[in-house]
Motif scaffolding. Structure first.
Motif, PDB file in Angstrom:
ATOM      1  N   GLU A 176       0.817  -1.210   0.000  1.00 28.86           N
ATOM      2  CA  GLU A 176       0.000   0.000   0.000  1.00 28.86           C
ATOM      3  C   GLU A 176       0.853   1.263   0.000  1.00 28.86           C
ATOM      4  N   ALA A 219     -11.854  -3.331  -5.630  1.00 29.20           N
ATOM      5  CA  ALA A 219     -12.175  -1.904  -5.651  1.00 29.20           C
ATOM      6  C   ALA A 219     -10.973  -1.021  -5.345  1.00 29.20           C
ATOM      7  N   LEU A 220     -10.193  -1.356  -4.321  1.00 33.59           N
ATOM      8  CA  LEU A 220      -9.057  -0.506  -3.958  1.00 33.59           C
ATOM      9  C   LEU A 220      -8.011  -0.466  -5.064  1.00 33.59           C
ATOM     10  N   VAL A 251      -9.173   1.883  -7.731  1.00 33.24           N
ATOM     11  CA  VAL A 251      -8.986   3.299  -7.404  1.00 33.24           C
ATOM     12  C   VAL A 251      -7.586   3.741  -7.799  1.00 33.24           C
ATOM     13  N   TYR A 252      -6.588   2.937  -7.444  1.00 35.75           N
ATOM     14  CA  TYR A 252      -5.226   3.249  -7.868  1.00 35.75           C
ATOM     15  C   TYR A 252      -5.128   3.246  -9.391  1.00 35.75           C
TER      16      TYR A 252
END
Length: 215
Positions: free
Chosen positions: A82, A132-133, A136-137
């Motif tokens: 992350e 989903a995450l 987003v990136y």
């Protein structure tokens, strides 16, 4: 360019190539981990130094910042995925602003379609691969590639480099799932990413120098 001329005129570029290729060749050897991480980070960090050394001005500083955040991401991702993604995303946002400031005044329909495909498909495929995450990136990643494609910088260098960056990241996401047992991601992720960054940096700096010379 002859080898000796490359050493004399572009030593930082040569050093970057040595670090980038060296990391790929040594990453699966017995070289201690910290040395591998340092070599990995040096590849793109030296591209930032090259940009600052080869051209003066705000835009050269901007592409150097893009490379610097890329190098930071290369290192951080070895400790926490992350954290590396945040560094890369900041670099994408800086690049988007640069490319948008140098956007083509009247892109063709095919250029617009290619940019839209890069924006939309990068996010959709990433969502399918990682959720989903990740999507987003990938929205920032796709926007970076789309604006690079629509910029006045060379599509054969900057545009292609951005596309290679996208493919590299998609392979990272695929390695989390559908290609978890495949050797392809480990073979291709780094060379696609590094030479993508290489083309982006060299393409932007070369165009800035050409414009300065023409002026």
């Amino acid at each position: 360019m002859p080898h000796q001329a490359l050493i004399e005129k572009r030593p930082w570029l040569l050093a970057s190539l040595a670090a980038g290729i060296g990391f790929w060749l040594l990453k699966d050897t017995g070289l201690p981990g910290l040395y591998q991480i340092a070599l990995k980070g040096a590849g793109v960090a030296l591209l930032a130094v090259y940009a600052l050394a080869r051209h003066k001005g705000h835009d050269a500083n901007t592409i150097a910042a893009v490379m610097a955040f890329g190098a930071l991401g290369d290192v951080l991702i070895e400790f926490r995925l992350e954290a590396g993604a945040v560094a890369f995303l900041i670099g994408h946002l800086i690049a988007i602003r640069l490319y948008w400031q140098h956007r083509r005044p009247n892109p063709s329909g095919s250029q617009r379609a290619a940019a839209l495909a890069l924006l939309v498909l990068t996010s959709l495929v990433s969502f399918q691969l990682g959720g989903a995450l990740v999507a987003v990136y990938a929205l920032g990643l796709g926007a970076m590639a789309a604006t690079a494609w629509l910029s006045t910088f060379s599509r054969y260098r900057v545009g292609l480099g951005a596309v290679l960056f996208v493919i590299s990241d998609l392979l990272i996401f695929a390695r989390m799932g559908v290609l978890a047992d495949s050797p392809l991601p480990d073979l291709l992720i780094w060379p696609l990413y590094y030479f993508g960054q290489f083309l982006i940096c060299v393409g932007v700096v070369g165009e800035l120098r050409r414009r300065a010379g023409a002026a």
